[in-house]
Scaffold this active site. Structure first.
Site, PDB file in Angstrom:
ATOM      1  N   CYS B 105      -0.698   7.654  -3.860  1.00  0.00           N
ATOM      2  CA  CYS B 105       0.169   8.380  -4.776  1.00  0.00           C
ATOM      3  C   CYS B 105       0.126   9.865  -4.419  1.00  0.00           C
ATOM      4  O   CYS B 105      -0.832  10.565  -4.700  1.00  0.00           O
ATOM      5  CB  CYS B 105      -0.309   8.170  -6.211  1.00  0.00           C
ATOM      6  SG  CYS B 105       0.572   9.166  -7.398  1.00  0.00           S
ATOM      7  N   LEU B 106       1.176  10.278  -3.728  1.00  0.00           N
ATOM      8  CA  LEU B 106       1.260  11.675  -3.309  1.00  0.00           C
ATOM      9  C   LEU B 106       2.720  12.064  -3.496  1.00  0.00           C
ATOM     10  O   LEU B 106       3.599  11.408  -2.952  1.00  0.00           O
ATOM     11  CB  LEU B 106       0.830  11.770  -1.839  1.00  0.00           C
ATOM     12  CG  LEU B 106       0.588  13.144  -1.225  1.00  0.00           C
ATOM     13  CD1 LEU B 106      -0.550  13.850  -1.941  1.00  0.00           C
ATOM     14  CD2 LEU B 106       0.235  13.004   0.253  1.00  0.00           C
TER      15      LEU B 106
END
Lengths: 110, 175
Positions: B105-106
């Protein structure tokens, strides 16, 4: 001013040498560049005044047979890109990739 | 002779053109990425003729994951750079922003990010590398978790979770 001083000093000596050179003409030089925010398209990283990476990959015949050359587009935010590159991106996200503002076209190069 | 004519026929189909846009971008970007690698990361290309798939190994020198060794697979599809690269974590890890399946999750890897930090075609591979590297330090965020269980535990008892992470690193990700 220094010339006057020299003259007087030479006059008194009465041994003024000939001038080495005289200035006959003075040419000033002006530099110019396109008045655009970024000269390289931040999407395909090719100069905006050249054809974009996609148009370059296609043969020149194809470009001419289509609707003309690869043009530059300016947004209301004053950022410029290749029209080809930007129209691909706005399908994903209608924002300027450089300033994230809502994208709306200010003008196109002819 | 036969293969040559076949090769020429394939080229005129126009399929090779679309691939070459991504590859042209990658030639420049991979070089730029290699020149700007943070000291804590290494890259390796399993196929030196293919720039669109490579491994990234992060060895954090500070923070909760210090001394661990985390391997990621980065895949760049043909629709690059209109689409972000795909990133998968291959090493078992306890991290609020990396799932058990290795999903990362970026925000810069997301196409539709609410905060304006999402993918843009102006971003480059080196930005992705910096992003992944920072997940182990500045960008580690327990408040925006992918591993919700871990994050809830952290809210209840942060010291306990920190210790669990340290133990997990020692067991699964030592250099």
């Amino acid at each position: 001013m220094s010339e006057d001083n020299d003259k007087t000093s030479y006059d008194s000596d009465s041994s003024k040498p000939d001038k080495m050179f005289t200035l006959k003409k003075w040419n000033s030089v002006a530099m110019w560049s396109w008045d655009v925010e970024c000269e390289i398209c931040a999407i395909c990283r090719v100069q905006v005044m050249d054809a974009c990476l996609r148009c370059q990959a296609e043969s020149k015949k194809d470009i001419q047979s289509k609707d003309g050359a690869c043009v530059v587009v300016w947004g209301e935010c004053n950022h410029s890109f290749h029209h080809c590159c930007m129209s691909l991106w706005v399908k994903q996200n209608n924002r300027c990739p450089l300033c994230q503002q809502e994208w709306s076209i200010q003008r196109l190069s002819s | 002779m036969i293969t040559l004519t076949r090769k020429k026929a394939n080229e005129s189909n126009g399929q090779s053109k679309r691939i070459s846009i991504r590859d042209k971008l990658l030639v420049k970007e991979v070089q730029e990425m290699e020149e700007n690698l943070p000291s804590t990361v290494k890259t390796s290309f399993p196929d030196s003729n293919n720039l669109s798939e490579f491994y990234l190994t992060v060895q954090p020198n500070e923070g909760l994951w210090k001394d661990g060794r985390f391997k990621f697979l980065i895949t760049i599809n043909e629709d690059y750079n209109m689409m972000p690269p795909k990133v998968k974590c291959l090493t078992k890890i306890l991290h609020p922003n990396i799932s058990a399946a290795g999903d990362v999750c970026l925000s810069l890897l997301r196409l539709n990010s609410i905060d304006g930090m999402g993918w843009m075609p102006t971003r480059r591979l080196k930005d992705v590398i910096f992003g992944i590297n920072s997940l182990f330090t500045d960008l580690c965020d327990f408040d925006d978790p992918l591993n919700i269980e871990l994050s809830e535990e952290y809210a209840a008892n942060s010291e306990k979770v920190k210790q669990r992470i340290r133990e997990h690193v020692l067991q699964n990700a030592m250099r």
